[in-house]
Design an enzyme around this catalytic site. Sequence first.
Site, PDB file in Angstrom:
ATOM      1  N   CYS A   9      32.408  37.283  49.855  1.00  0.00           N
ATOM      2  CA  CYS A   9      33.322  36.186  49.505  1.00  0.00           C
ATOM      3  C   CYS A   9      33.624  35.313  50.721  1.00  0.00           C
ATOM      4  O   CYS A   9      34.279  35.754  51.663  1.00  0.00           O
ATOM      5  CB  CYS A   9      34.590  36.798  48.922  1.00  0.00           C
ATOM      6  N   CYS A  37      37.286  34.608  51.586  1.00  0.00           N
ATOM      7  CA  CYS A  37      37.943  35.807  52.141  1.00  0.00           C
ATOM      8  C   CYS A  37      37.784  35.846  53.659  1.00  0.00           C
ATOM      9  O   CYS A  37      38.706  36.190  54.390  1.00  0.00           O
ATOM     10  CB  CYS A  37      37.349  37.083  51.551  1.00  0.00           C
TER      11      CYS A  37
END
Length: 149
Positions: free
Chosen positions: A74, A77
């Site tokens: 991700c 993230c």
Amino acid sequence: MDTDTYIIQCANCKTRNRIPKSRVKDGPICGKCRRKLPPPSVVQRPVMVTDRSFQEDVLSYPGVVLLDCWAAWCGPCHMLAPTIDQLAREFSGHVKVAKLNIDQNPMTAARYHVLSVPTLLFFKNGKVIHTLAGAYGKPEIERQLRAML
Ligand SMILES: [Zn+2]
């Protein structure tokens, strides 16, 4: 809330001592039993939480926990990670900052219906008080933490 102090719990008598950050290097002692206090540096980095440690690390923690649910694949993230590290330092002694890899810990992710990452879960005394799904900026996360302290 005063973020210029650490709250350090005495390992001997469990008293919570308020120590100015500028005095931590002096080797502070407990105000009640006069024993040496442990260094607060152990709480300055996010704690890596797993399905196995979740009960003890998050649910049993008497206070505020910020849980960053993330995944290795991700992008947002990874962009959020430095902010989470900063918050761990700035709120050390006040907020326990933790991270959960949702792919390695699917039970906890499913339990809290984490459908996308990053998702931030704000716990107080083991209960979710607030959720932020998406890559929010530091001011929004800080605002929520301050509201919970
Ligand atoms: Zn003590």
